[in-house]
Design a protein around this motif. Structure first.
Motif, PDB file in Angstrom:
ATOM      1  N   LEU A  47       0.823  -1.205   0.000  1.00 52.47           N
ATOM      2  CA  LEU A  47       0.000   0.000   0.000  1.00 52.47           C
ATOM      3  C   LEU A  47       0.858   1.257   0.000  1.00 52.47           C
ATOM      4  O   LEU A  47       0.421   2.336  -0.388  1.00 52.47           O
ATOM      5  CB  LEU A  47      -0.896   0.022   1.253  1.00 52.47           C
ATOM      6  CG  LEU A  47      -1.973  -1.052   1.335  1.00 52.47           C
ATOM      7  CD1 LEU A  47      -2.635  -1.038   2.709  1.00 52.47           C
ATOM      8  CD2 LEU A  47      -3.006  -0.812   0.256  1.00 52.47           C
ATOM      9  N   PHE A  48       2.093   1.121   0.475  1.00 49.19           N
ATOM     10  CA  PHE A  48       2.934   2.316   0.631  1.00 49.19           C
ATOM     11  C   PHE A  48       3.567   2.701  -0.703  1.00 49.19           C
ATOM     12  O   PHE A  48       4.619   2.194  -1.089  1.00 49.19           O
ATOM     13  CB  PHE A  48       4.018   2.081   1.693  1.00 49.19           C
ATOM     14  CG  PHE A  48       4.686   3.363   2.096  1.00 49.19           C
ATOM     15  CD1 PHE A  48       4.112   4.184   3.051  1.00 49.19           C
ATOM     16  CD2 PHE A  48       5.863   3.784   1.483  1.00 49.19           C
ATOM     17  CE1 PHE A  48       4.693   5.396   3.402  1.00 49.19           C
ATOM     18  CE2 PHE A  48       6.451   4.985   1.832  1.00 49.19           C
ATOM     19  CZ  PHE A  48       5.868   5.792   2.793  1.00 49.19           C
ATOM     20  N   ASN A  49       2.892   3.619  -1.400  1.00 53.82           N
ATOM     21  CA  ASN A  49       3.410   4.039  -2.702  1.00 53.82           C
ATOM     22  C   ASN A  49       2.996   5.474  -2.997  1.00 53.82           C
ATOM     23  O   ASN A  49       2.264   5.750  -3.949  1.00 53.82           O
ATOM     24  CB  ASN A  49       2.893   3.092  -3.796  1.00 53.82           C
ATOM     25  CG  ASN A  49       3.717   3.218  -5.058  1.00 53.82           C
ATOM     26  OD1 ASN A  49       4.751   3.902  -5.060  1.00 53.82           O
ATOM     27  ND2 ASN A  49       3.266   2.602  -6.132  1.00 53.82           N
ATOM     28  N   PRO A  50       3.481   6.432  -2.171  1.00 52.64           N
ATOM     29  CA  PRO A  50       3.088   7.830  -2.404  1.00 52.64           C
ATOM     30  C   PRO A  50       3.544   8.288  -3.782  1.00 52.64           C
ATOM     31  O   PRO A  50       4.662   7.999  -4.187  1.00 52.64           O
ATOM     32  CB  PRO A  50       3.818   8.599  -1.298  1.00 52.64           C
ATOM     33  CG  PRO A  50       4.894   7.687  -0.818  1.00 52.64           C
ATOM     34  CD  PRO A  50       4.419   6.296  -1.054  1.00 52.64           C
ATOM     35  N   THR A  51       2.671   8.992  -4.475  1.00 53.89           N
ATOM     36  CA  THR A  51       3.001   9.361  -5.855  1.00 53.89           C
ATOM     37  C   THR A  51       3.718  10.701  -5.940  1.00 53.89           C
ATOM     38  O   THR A  51       4.314  11.022  -6.955  1.00 53.89           O
ATOM     39  CB  THR A  51       1.705   9.453  -6.682  1.00 53.89           C
ATOM     40  OG1 THR A  51       0.782  10.250  -5.925  1.00 53.89           O
ATOM     41  CG2 THR A  51       1.118   8.074  -6.929  1.00 53.89           C
TER      42      THR A  51
END
Ligand code: FUL
Length: 697
Positions: A74-78
């Motif tokens: 879930l950890f995928n800041p754009t």
């Protein structure tokens, strides 16, 4: 280049006088009284205002506390940009940032060598990212100090609760305190032990917060790695800083920077400090710019407004505390524009209020000056130098300092500071002003400490007097300031009672209110509020306060109410006070007695069948309101006999943040609802309710 002789001579004279002055000052200086701050605590205290950023897997799951099994993918800041965080904090007047390197869920924002549960296995930057590194670099670039939040409680680790975990915890501390440059503060959260994933065990693990972490040796390690650090710890051994017993954003008006070095401290002592405490443990007021610590889209309209932030300022920094204000980071890795806007407006308003000290360099006299000496004269309190002070003779614990403003001057704030390097002393004071030739009392206060700001309605006066009426020892005041803070228009409060009557209350009683009921933005051309009015259906009220003299309006209050509760009845309870649950007033509360053993039910008859899709619960809003429900079951029924479970679960972090709790469920038709309290935050049998409401489709 050679230094000209004249400059050398001047420099020599200046240094000579400085030496004479300070040795003379030291010679007759008051002896320290009671505990005093360490150099690290002093450096920290002078920072006054700094930020928290909460960012973790919770950001992606809309949770307050992760269980420890959340998917790393879930950890995928754009658009993650720590420089944006730092820029906002810097421009808002903050001095540092504390980052949640690891929250309770155990996920690490840096690629720790000691766990797989970190950014190194997340999709973000193909596992090559390090948020703590980016934060450290951004802080450096913007001249901010870096702090680390490392949760002792780790709901991911299989070894949590065993001695091995302590080694793991210290290894992580070592990484964080070695690899990221100077760290000004380390934050050891007090929430410790409970249910969790624990490597798949999915169980509850209770630890002894005092002994499990062997704090004495953990602190030793911290101080060895970062000799200039201050330690915050609410869970175990007394640290350098203390929690203030609430996350609501205030510390007591009476606030001693003292505690006892051993023994448990109840919440209210944390709030006020301990007058005769034997350890210097100053207060840090931690609160979030939104209701919660992590980002929840549902709170986008609940960002603290400028008036709320100003209150926060006076109730923290103005009460001898520091202010640690949190920004929840959005899933894209940025601070939300509303949070940014309000934080910048806050910084600007503080500047507008406190950049001009009307007392600076104004002549001052005192009723007693230590040894009659210039080194301790009243003028030292108005000379804009916090290292000089006005002091009284030993034993003189009451005296006054009068500042001559020279001409009638408008002001509404008084600021005082003790020279706390010699201990905190003042117990009671008043502020008086010479208005039209008459002395009049403007305000009264208790403790001063590092900084105390007193607010009062604007006066025009030629002189102002700080009258200290009681202290523990002779007085040592390093600063006295007088300010004019421009008026800030505050959003009004909107409530609806059970009969459906809407009341709109301004903060400033004389303000004019304008409102709309059709969802449109209110302006000064909208309907003027002339008193309470009846509403039908599911009213939506938007209201502002407007000042015609400046043509400025307050931020708006936007309340959306659900169906009227006019025909609702609490079933099977004789106590009249129970109606507080339905009266629409968050300040009134009803408690089911302690004699009722958990689980405790509250049954409400809605008067007719409704299509329900959720419920809301507001716990006791008192500062230490008892009976806060932490575990619930919610049932619905058509006949008050056959009940269907609509939802069950926990209200996470409700103890520290006792706000409206909203629970949604698949739509159900029902006339009766039952809120069952299965557990409260204190694990006793008390149950309290400020409000209970439903959400209809
Ligand atoms: C609390 C935590 O449980 C919250 O999640 C948050 O991190 C706050 C600063 O401290 O105790």
């Amino acid at each position: 280049m050679k230094t000209p002789k004249i400059v050398k001579a001047c420099l020599f004279t200046a240094v000579f006088f400085l030496c004479c002055y300070s040795s003379r000052a030291q010679k007759n200086a008051p002896a320290p009284f009671g505990p005093v701050p360490s150099e690290n605590q002093m450096r920290w205290q002078e920072m006054e205002y700094y930020a928290f950023v909460h960012f973790s897997l919770n950001t992606y799951t809309d949770q307050s506390w992760g269980f420890g099994n959340e998917d790393i993918n879930l950890f995928n800041p754009t658009a993650l940009d720590c420089r944006q965080w730092a820029r906002i904090c810097k421009n808002a007047g903050m001095k540092g940032i504390i980052i949640t390197a690891k929250h309770h869920c155990g996920f690490c924002l840096w690629p720790s060598k000691y766990t797989d549960y970190s950014v190194k296995n997340a999709p973000w930057k193909n596992g090559k990212g390090d948020v703590v590194r980016e934060m450290a670099d951004a802080c450096k670039e913007y001249g901010l100090k870096l702090g680390i939040y490392l949760s002792p409680w780790d709901r991911n680790r299989a070894d949590y609760g065993k001695p091995e975990y302590i080694t793991y915890f210290r290894n992580q501390l070592t990484e964080l305190l070695t690899n990221y440059g100077p760290i000004f503060e380390i934050w050891f959260d007090g929430a410790n032990g409970g249910s969790g994933y624990y490597g798949g065990a999915n169980e509850t693990r209770i630890i002894d917060r005092k002994t499990y972490y062997d704090w004495a040796n953990t602190y030793k390690l911290v101080r060895k790695l970062q000799p200039h650090i201050v330690i915050w710890n609410d869970g175990g051994e007394r640290a350098d800083l203390r929690w203030v017993g609430t996350e609501g954003g205030s510390v007591g008006e009476t606030n001693w920077s003292l505690l006892n070095s051993t023994g448990d401290v109840p919440y209210n002592m944390l709030h006020f400090g301990v007058e005769d405490g034997n350890a210097w443990v100053p207060a840090e007021v931690n609160t979030s710019i939104r209701p919660e610590w992590f980002y929840h889209p549902s709170e986008d309209k609940k960002v603290k407004s400028l008036p709320q932030l100003m209150d926060l300022y006076y109730n923290s920094i103005g009460h001898n505390g520091s202010l640690l204000l949190n920004f929840p980071i959005m899933p894209n890795g940025l601070i939300h524009p509303t949070d940014e806007k309000n934080a910048l407006a806050f910084g600007k308003a503080v500047k507008a209020a406190f950049s001009v000290n009307l007392a600076q360099n104004k002549p001052a006299t005192a009723s007693n000056v230590r040894a009659g000496s210039k080194a301790f004269s009243a003028g030292n309190a108005t000379d804009d130098n916090n290292n000089t002070y006005w002091a009284t003779d030993d034993g003189v614990k009451a005296a006054s300092l009068t500042i001559d403003l020279g001409k009638p001057t408008r002001f509404n704030r008084f600021l005082a500071q003790e020279y706390i390097q010699l201990g905190q002393r003042v117990k009671a004071f008043s502020i008086e002003a010479l208005v039209n030739g008459q002395w009049q009392e403007l305000a009264k206060g208790t403790t001063i400490g590092y900084k105390r700001i007193v607010s009062f309605p604007t006066v025009k006066a030629t002189r102002v007097r700080l009258h200290i009426t009681d202290a523990k020892a002779c007085l040592v005041i390093s600063n006295a300031g007088v300010y004019y803070a421009p008026q800030i228009l505050a959003a009004p409060a909107v409530t609806r009672n059970q009969a459906g009557i809407i009341t709109i209350t301004p903060v400033d009683k004389e303000s004019a209110i304008y409102y709309t009921t059709d969802g449109s933005m209110p302006t000064s051309a909208s309907k003027k509020y002339n008193g309470p009015f009846l509403s039908e259906g599911k009213p939506e009220i938007r209201a502002i306060v407007y000042d015609p003299s400046t043509q400025k309006s307050s931020p708006e209050t936007h309340e959306k109410f659900d169906i009227s509760r006019k025909d609702w009845k609490i079933v099977g309870i004789e106590d009249e006070k129970a109606n507080a649950v339905l009266d629409g007033d968050p300040t009134t509360v009803w408690h089911q007695g302690k004699d009722k053993k958990m689980p405790v039910d509250l049954v409400i008859d809605l008067g007719k069948e409704e299509s329900l899709s959720g419920f809301r619960y507001l716990p006791d809003q008192g500062q230490w309101g008892p009976g806060i429900i932490a575990g619930y079951e919610f049932y619905v029924s058509e006949n008050n006999a056959d009940w269907t479970l609509a939802s069950k679960g926990e209200f996470p972090n409700i103890k520290n943040n006792p706000l409206w709790q909203t629970v949604k469920f698949a739509a159900k038709k029902a006339r009766y609802i039952k809120l069952r309290a299965v557990k409260n935050t204190e694990n006793n049998d008390e149950t309290g309710y400020a409000e209970v409401d439903i959400i209809t489709e």
